[in-house]
Design a protein around this motif. Structure first.
Motif, mmCIF file in Angstrom:
data_model
loop_
_atom_site.group_PDB
_atom_site.id
_atom_site.type_symbol
_atom_site.label_atom_id
_atom_site.label_comp_id
_atom_site.label_asym_id
_atom_site.label_seq_id
_atom_site.Cartn_x
_atom_site.Cartn_y
_atom_site.Cartn_z
ATOM 1 N N GLN A 115 9.072 1.903 7.055
ATOM 2 C CA GLN A 115 8.289 2.293 8.301
ATOM 3 C C GLN A 115 8.487 3.744 8.477
ATOM 4 O O GLN A 115 7.907 4.577 9.117
ATOM 5 C CB GLN A 115 8.413 1.260 9.301
ATOM 6 C CG GLN A 115 7.804 -0.181 8.942
ATOM 7 C CD GLN A 115 6.472 0.084 8.636
ATOM 8 O OE1 GLN A 115 5.494 0.325 9.404
ATOM 9 N NE2 GLN A 115 6.047 -0.254 7.223
ATOM 10 N N TRP A 116 10.006 3.934 8.672
ATOM 11 C CA TRP A 116 10.573 5.297 9.269
ATOM 12 C C TRP A 116 9.951 6.396 8.273
ATOM 13 O O TRP A 116 9.351 7.463 8.690
ATOM 14 C CB TRP A 116 11.870 5.215 9.083
ATOM 15 C CG TRP A 116 12.561 6.398 9.829
ATOM 16 C CD1 TRP A 116 12.836 6.821 10.651
ATOM 17 C CD2 TRP A 116 13.165 7.637 8.927
ATOM 18 N NE1 TRP A 116 13.363 8.092 11.086
ATOM 19 C CE2 TRP A 116 13.440 8.775 9.812
ATOM 20 C CE3 TRP A 116 12.806 8.053 7.417
ATOM 21 C CZ2 TRP A 116 13.622 9.982 9.318
ATOM 22 C CZ3 TRP A 116 13.222 9.146 7.102
ATOM 23 C CH2 TRP A 116 13.673 10.207 8.063
ATOM 24 N N CYS A 117 10.189 5.992 6.832
ATOM 25 C CA CYS A 117 9.646 7.095 6.027
ATOM 26 C C CYS A 117 8.238 7.386 6.108
ATOM 27 O O CYS A 117 8.002 8.634 5.848
ATOM 28 C CB CYS A 117 9.933 6.450 4.519
ATOM 29 S SG CYS A 117 11.721 6.651 3.943
ATOM 30 N N LYS A 118 7.353 6.336 6.190
ATOM 31 C CA LYS A 118 5.955 6.529 6.333
ATOM 32 C C LYS A 118 5.738 7.467 7.740
ATOM 33 O O LYS A 118 4.796 8.423 7.759
ATOM 34 C CB LYS A 118 4.973 5.419 6.649
ATOM 35 C CG LYS A 118 5.167 4.468 5.167
ATOM 36 C CD LYS A 118 4.557 3.230 5.347
ATOM 37 C CE LYS A 118 4.375 2.546 4.120
ATOM 38 N NZ LYS A 118 3.789 1.218 4.208
ATOM 39 N N ARG A 119 6.609 7.373 8.827
ATOM 40 C CA ARG A 119 6.193 8.241 10.105
ATOM 41 C C ARG A 119 6.679 9.550 9.879
ATOM 42 O O ARG A 119 6.179 10.508 10.416
ATOM 43 C CB ARG A 119 6.905 7.583 11.358
ATOM 44 C CG ARG A 119 6.336 6.213 11.607
ATOM 45 C CD ARG A 119 6.980 5.779 12.859
ATOM 46 N NE ARG A 119 8.432 5.454 12.877
ATOM 47 C CZ ARG A 119 8.959 4.433 12.580
ATOM 48 N NH1 ARG A 119 8.098 3.116 12.458
ATOM 49 N NH2 ARG A 119 10.105 4.052 12.505
ATOM 50 N N ALA A 120 7.616 9.669 8.878
ATOM 51 C CA ALA A 120 8.530 11.122 8.639
ATOM 52 C C ALA A 120 7.627 11.779 7.859
ATOM 53 O O ALA A 120 8.198 12.694 7.197
ATOM 54 C CB ALA A 120 9.830 10.859 8.500
ATOM 55 N N GLY A 121 6.907 11.306 6.785
ATOM 56 C CA GLY A 121 6.132 11.892 5.704
ATOM 57 C C GLY A 121 7.079 11.665 4.502
ATOM 58 O O GLY A 121 6.802 12.664 3.617
ATOM 59 N N VAL A 122 7.945 10.975 4.348
ATOM 60 C CA VAL A 122 8.701 11.030 3.256
ATOM 61 C C VAL A 122 8.117 9.691 2.084
ATOM 62 O O VAL A 122 7.892 8.681 2.495
ATOM 63 C CB VAL A 122 10.230 10.446 3.284
ATOM 64 C CG1 VAL A 122 11.025 10.186 2.296
ATOM 65 C CG2 VAL A 122 10.712 11.621 4.519
ATOM 66 N N LYS A 123 8.056 10.432 1.120
ATOM 67 C CA LYS A 123 7.611 9.427 -0.031
ATOM 68 C C LYS A 123 8.720 8.597 -0.660
ATOM 69 O O LYS A 123 9.834 9.094 -1.141
ATOM 70 C CB LYS A 123 6.878 10.194 -1.362
ATOM 71 C CG LYS A 123 6.328 9.227 -2.285
ATOM 72 C CD LYS A 123 5.721 10.052 -3.491
ATOM 73 C CE LYS A 123 5.144 9.258 -4.772
ATOM 74 N NZ LYS A 123 4.564 9.994 -5.505
ATOM 75 N N ALA A 124 8.785 7.218 -0.298
ATOM 76 C CA ALA A 124 9.899 6.344 -0.797
ATOM 77 C C ALA A 124 9.550 5.312 -1.899
ATOM 78 O O ALA A 124 8.513 4.696 -1.537
ATOM 79 C CB ALA A 124 10.535 6.018 0.498
ATOM 80 N N LYS A 125 10.402 5.288 -2.735
ATOM 81 C CA LYS A 125 10.395 3.862 -3.751
ATOM 82 C C LYS A 125 11.500 3.067 -3.452
ATOM 83 O O LYS A 125 12.734 3.354 -3.322
ATOM 84 C CB LYS A 125 10.444 4.643 -5.031
ATOM 85 C CG LYS A 125 10.356 3.280 -6.142
ATOM 86 C CD LYS A 125 10.838 3.603 -7.469
ATOM 87 C CE LYS A 125 10.746 2.660 -8.589
ATOM 88 N NZ LYS A 125 10.831 3.159 -9.797
ATOM 89 N N LEU A 126 11.309 1.665 -2.987
ATOM 90 C CA LEU A 126 12.213 0.977 -2.447
ATOM 91 C C LEU A 126 12.147 -0.403 -3.180
ATOM 92 O O LEU A 126 11.395 -0.937 -3.828
ATOM 93 C CB LEU A 126 11.949 0.317 -0.974
ATOM 94 C CG LEU A 126 11.620 1.663 0.072
ATOM 95 C CD1 LEU A 126 10.215 1.883 0.347
ATOM 96 C CD2 LEU A 126 12.494 1.253 1.420
ATOM 97 N N THR A 127 13.536 -0.457 -3.464
ATOM 98 C CA THR A 127 13.847 -1.730 -4.425
ATOM 99 C C THR A 127 15.120 -2.584 -3.537
ATOM 100 O O THR A 127 15.943 -2.014 -2.966
ATOM 101 C CB THR A 127 14.551 -1.470 -5.732
ATOM 102 O OG1 THR A 127 13.729 -0.591 -6.422
ATOM 103 C CG2 THR A 127 14.961 -2.657 -6.479
ATOM 104 N N GLY A 128 14.869 -4.013 -3.538
ATOM 105 C CA GLY A 128 15.661 -4.887 -3.096
ATOM 106 C C GLY A 128 16.323 -5.719 -4.051
ATOM 107 O O GLY A 128 15.522 -6.277 -4.845
ATOM 108 N N ILE A 129 17.846 -5.970 -3.967
ATOM 109 C CA ILE A 129 18.262 -7.101 -4.968
ATOM 110 C C ILE A 129 19.011 -8.000 -4.257
ATOM 111 O O ILE A 129 20.003 -7.559 -3.567
ATOM 112 C CB ILE A 129 19.109 -6.211 -6.091
ATOM 113 C CG1 ILE A 129 18.344 -4.966 -6.709
ATOM 114 C CG2 ILE A 129 19.655 -7.024 -6.925
ATOM 115 C CD1 ILE A 129 19.293 -4.209 -7.384
#
Length: 227
Positions: A76-90
């Motif tokens: 959510q922070w990245c979307k507001r800041a205009g940062v393209k993020a690829k997220l992975t959880g393990i």
């Protein structure tokens, strides 16, 4: 009164792989509330921003991701800041991964059920939140080295400060407000398994990692390593 001089070695109930899924679901929901109200997610986003810098595109991996709430907060922070993020959880717990996939199915976060050490991931940023206290000091030295070797830009850790006030506070809060036996047992125990600053210094020294250690409200430490 518990002994706060050394880390507790007592295992948390959540570390038992036989805990029923419905109990884990309640636990995950309450942990998200605790992290939100007591500033845990804010600390996670702070650690992320310290490593992100001016990047506009970044890959992020959380080890021990639990229900995925930390990754959602970063998303959510990245979307507001205009940062393209690829997220992975393990996470090694299949129930936690199932819960995360169901809760965030439309967000685009990849969740993997695996021991983090067996995962061939090399993202820009690796982080953990309330994960390290589940491990022994010896295991943590290896974890710190793994995070250093597998992250391209750096890693950060958000975990608990072992302190009497933190223990009394979370014991009282969960006793009154929690409906989860896992939270009522594990939240105070997590504090007893937490750390003091000198212990983080010793762990980082043994791992050969130079990182910043900063105390955060409420009774957390933020460890940041930047390459």
């Amino acid at each position: 009164m518990p002994d706060f001089s050394t880390r507790s070695s007592e295992k948390e109930l959540l570390d038992d792989p036989l805990i029923p899924f419905k109990d884990i679901r309640q636990n995950m929901q309450e942990l998200n509330t605790i992290n939100t109200l007591l500033g845990g997610h804010a600390i996670t986003k702070r650690g992320f921003r310290k490593i992100l810098g001016t990047r506009q595109e970044v890959s992020i991996c959380e080890i021990g991701c639990g229900g995925g709430d930390n990754l959602f907060a970063i998303d959510q922070w990245c979307k507001r800041a205009g940062v393209k993020a690829k997220l992975t959880g393990i996470d090694i717990n299949a129930h936690c991964v199932e819960f995360a996939k169901d809760r965030y199915r439309d967000i685009g976060i990849e969740f993997i059920c695996s021991d983090y050490k067996a995962s061939a991931v090399y993202p820009d940023v690796i982080f953990s939140s309330l994960f390290c206290h589940h491990f022994t000091n010896e295991e943590l030295v290896s974890m710190l080295q793994w995070m250093q070797q597998h992250s391209k830009a750096g890693f950060f850790i958000n975990d608990l400060h072992r302190h009497p006030l933190a223990w009394w506070s979370i014991t009282g809060l969960t006793k009154v407000f929690s409906r989860s036996y896992l939270v009522k047992n594990d939240a105070p125990l997590s504090v007893l398994r937490g750390f003091k600053k000198k212990e983080w210094r010793q762990l980082l020294r043994k791992a050969g990692v130079e990182a910043d250690i900063n105390w955060q409200w409420a009774f957390r430490y933020l460890i940041v390593y930047k390459k």
